[in-house]
Design a protein around this motif. Sequence first.
Motif, PDB file in Angstrom:
ATOM      1  N   GLN A 176       6.185  11.611   3.564  1.00  0.00           N
ATOM      2  CA  GLN A 176       5.712  11.287   4.908  1.00  0.00           C
ATOM      3  C   GLN A 176       4.222  10.972   4.940  1.00  0.00           C
ATOM      4  OE1 GLN A 176       6.890  14.261   3.947  1.00  0.00           O
ATOM      5  NE2 GLN A 176       5.832  15.952   4.944  1.00  0.00           N
ATOM      6  N   GLN A 177       3.475  11.433   3.968  1.00  0.00           N
ATOM      7  CA  GLN A 177       2.045  11.126   3.895  1.00  0.00           C
ATOM      8  C   GLN A 177       1.795   9.682   3.462  1.00  0.00           C
ATOM      9  OE1 GLN A 177      -0.620  13.046   4.686  1.00  0.00           O
ATOM     10  NE2 GLN A 177       0.737  14.649   5.420  1.00  0.00           N
ATOM     11  N   CYS A 178       2.823   9.018   2.952  1.00  0.00           N
ATOM     12  CA  CYS A 178       2.695   7.635   2.482  1.00  0.00           C
ATOM     13  C   CYS A 178       3.171   6.611   3.511  1.00  0.00           C
ATOM     14  CB  CYS A 178       3.495   7.453   1.186  1.00  0.00           C
ATOM     15  SG  CYS A 178       2.769   8.270  -0.238  1.00  0.00           S
TER      16      CYS A 178
ATOM     17  N   ALA B 235      -9.213  -3.719  -1.978  1.00  0.00           N
ATOM     18  CA  ALA B 235      -9.291  -2.840  -3.159  1.00  0.00           C
ATOM     19  C   ALA B 235      -9.557  -1.405  -2.714  1.00  0.00           C
ATOM     20  CB  ALA B 235     -10.374  -3.329  -4.110  1.00  0.00           C
ATOM     21  N   ARG B 236     -10.411  -1.243  -1.719  1.00  0.00           N
ATOM     22  CA  ARG B 236     -10.727   0.102  -1.211  1.00  0.00           C
ATOM     23  C   ARG B 236      -9.475   0.796  -0.685  1.00  0.00           C
ATOM     24  NH1 ARG B 236     -12.321   2.218   3.848  1.00  0.00           N
ATOM     25  NH2 ARG B 236     -12.252   0.156   4.774  1.00  0.00           N
ATOM     26  N   HIS B 237      -8.634   0.058   0.043  1.00  0.00           N
ATOM     27  CA  HIS B 237      -7.408   0.663   0.567  1.00  0.00           C
ATOM     28  C   HIS B 237      -6.386   0.903  -0.536  1.00  0.00           C
ATOM     29  CE1 HIS B 237      -8.532  -0.783   4.814  1.00  0.00           C
ATOM     30  NE2 HIS B 237      -8.894   0.474   4.631  1.00  0.00           N
ATOM     31  N   ASN B 238      -6.328   0.024  -1.521  1.00  0.00           N
ATOM     32  CA  ASN B 238      -5.441   0.239  -2.667  1.00  0.00           C
ATOM     33  C   ASN B 238      -5.791   1.550  -3.345  1.00  0.00           C
ATOM     34  OD1 ASN B 238      -3.527  -1.227  -4.724  1.00  0.00           O
ATOM     35  ND2 ASN B 238      -4.101  -2.730  -3.183  1.00  0.00           N
ATOM     36  N   ILE B 239      -7.057   1.755  -3.605  1.00  0.00           N
ATOM     37  CA  ILE B 239      -7.530   2.993  -4.238  1.00  0.00           C
ATOM     38  C   ILE B 239      -7.209   4.186  -3.350  1.00  0.00           C
ATOM     39  CG2 ILE B 239      -9.597   4.280  -4.908  1.00  0.00           C
ATOM     40  CD1 ILE B 239     -10.839   1.477  -5.593  1.00  0.00           C
ATOM     41  N   SER B 240      -7.529   4.069  -2.087  1.00  0.00           N
ATOM     42  CA  SER B 240      -7.353   5.172  -1.147  1.00  0.00           C
ATOM     43  C   SER B 240      -5.898   5.614  -1.036  1.00  0.00           C
ATOM     44  CB  SER B 240      -7.880   4.750   0.226  1.00  0.00           C
ATOM     45  OG  SER B 240      -7.630   5.738   1.184  1.00  0.00           O
ATOM     46  N   TRP B 241      -4.976   4.653  -0.906  1.00  0.00           N
ATOM     47  CA  TRP B 241      -3.566   5.024  -0.769  1.00  0.00           C
ATOM     48  C   TRP B 241      -3.007   5.612  -2.060  1.00  0.00           C
ATOM     49  CZ3 TRP B 241      -0.992   6.057   3.423  1.00  0.00           C
ATOM     50  CH2 TRP B 241      -1.459   5.539   4.636  1.00  0.00           C
ATOM     51  N   TRP B 242      -3.422   5.098  -3.206  1.00  0.00           N
ATOM     52  CA  TRP B 242      -2.957   5.670  -4.477  1.00  0.00           C
ATOM     53  C   TRP B 242      -3.433   7.123  -4.591  1.00  0.00           C
ATOM     54  CZ3 TRP B 242      -4.194   8.163  -8.881  1.00  0.00           C
ATOM     55  CH2 TRP B 242      -3.249   8.157  -9.897  1.00  0.00           C
ATOM     56  N   GLN B 243      -4.696   7.351  -4.333  1.00  0.00           N
ATOM     57  CA  GLN B 243      -5.252   8.699  -4.428  1.00  0.00           C
ATOM     58  C   GLN B 243      -4.649   9.632  -3.372  1.00  0.00           C
ATOM     59  OE1 GLN B 243      -9.514   8.060  -4.381  1.00  0.00           O
ATOM     60  NE2 GLN B 243      -9.531   7.438  -6.526  1.00  0.00           N
TER      61      GLN B 243
ATOM     62  N   LEU C 243       0.840  -1.207   0.000  1.00  0.00           N
ATOM     63  CA  LEU C 243       0.000   0.000   0.000  1.00  0.00           C
ATOM     64  C   LEU C 243       0.870   1.250   0.000  1.00  0.00           C
ATOM     65  CD1 LEU C 243      -2.816  -1.118   2.436  1.00  0.00           C
ATOM     66  CD2 LEU C 243      -2.936  -0.897  -0.044  1.00  0.00           C
ATOM     67  N   GLU C 244       2.018   1.187   0.652  1.00  0.00           N
ATOM     68  CA  GLU C 244       2.953   2.312   0.612  1.00  0.00           C
ATOM     69  C   GLU C 244       3.459   2.521  -0.813  1.00  0.00           C
ATOM     70  OE1 GLU C 244       5.832   3.710   3.951  1.00  0.00           O
ATOM     71  OE2 GLU C 244       6.851   2.152   2.789  1.00  0.00           O
ATOM     72  N   ALA C 245       3.726   1.434  -1.511  1.00  0.00           N
ATOM     73  CA  ALA C 245       4.144   1.519  -2.914  1.00  0.00           C
ATOM     74  C   ALA C 245       3.040   2.122  -3.771  1.00  0.00           C
ATOM     75  CB  ALA C 245       4.534   0.141  -3.438  1.00  0.00           C
TER      76      ALA C 245
ATOM     77  N   PHE D 267       4.015   9.789  -7.914  1.00  0.00           N
ATOM     78  CA  PHE D 267       4.721   9.934  -9.187  1.00  0.00           C
ATOM     79  C   PHE D 267       3.803  10.466 -10.285  1.00  0.00           C
ATOM     80  CE2 PHE D 267       5.689   8.140 -13.357  1.00  0.00           C
ATOM     81  CZ  PHE D 267       6.895   8.772 -13.596  1.00  0.00           C
ATOM     82  N   LEU D 268       2.669   9.810 -10.478  1.00  0.00           N
ATOM     83  CA  LEU D 268       1.775  10.257 -11.545  1.00  0.00           C
ATOM     84  C   LEU D 268       1.140  11.607 -11.228  1.00  0.00           C
ATOM     85  CD1 LEU D 268      -0.019   7.091 -12.907  1.00  0.00           C
ATOM     86  CD2 LEU D 268       1.804   8.417 -13.928  1.00  0.00           C
ATOM     87  N   GLY D 269       0.845  11.843  -9.959  1.00  0.00           N
ATOM     88  CA  GLY D 269       0.272  13.126  -9.572  1.00  0.00           C
ATOM     89  C   GLY D 269       1.213  14.285  -9.843  1.00  0.00           C
TER      90      GLY D 269
END
Length: 82
Positions: free
Chosen positions: A69-71, A52-60, A3-5, A12-14
Amino acid sequence: MELEAQCFSGMFLGSASVSGGSVDKNIYNEAWNAQDRGDDYARNGKRDHGSARHNISWWQHGATKNRNQQCNTWLAASSDVS
């Protein structure tokens, strides 16, 4: 760790889409809507990517906060990384 990744990927994309780099808004928007790759779909039963919800949340989170530090998923509440 995965999830950190995800969060770093969002960073990166942002940042690349904001800085006028090679990532345009279309690529960014497509990635924003395609992050539901969590363990909900794991066929082998191995849980190492969170829901999946956490995957989305951490990416966003990474895409919008854009700060290392936010990651830090290691300090996040367990309810945010399951």
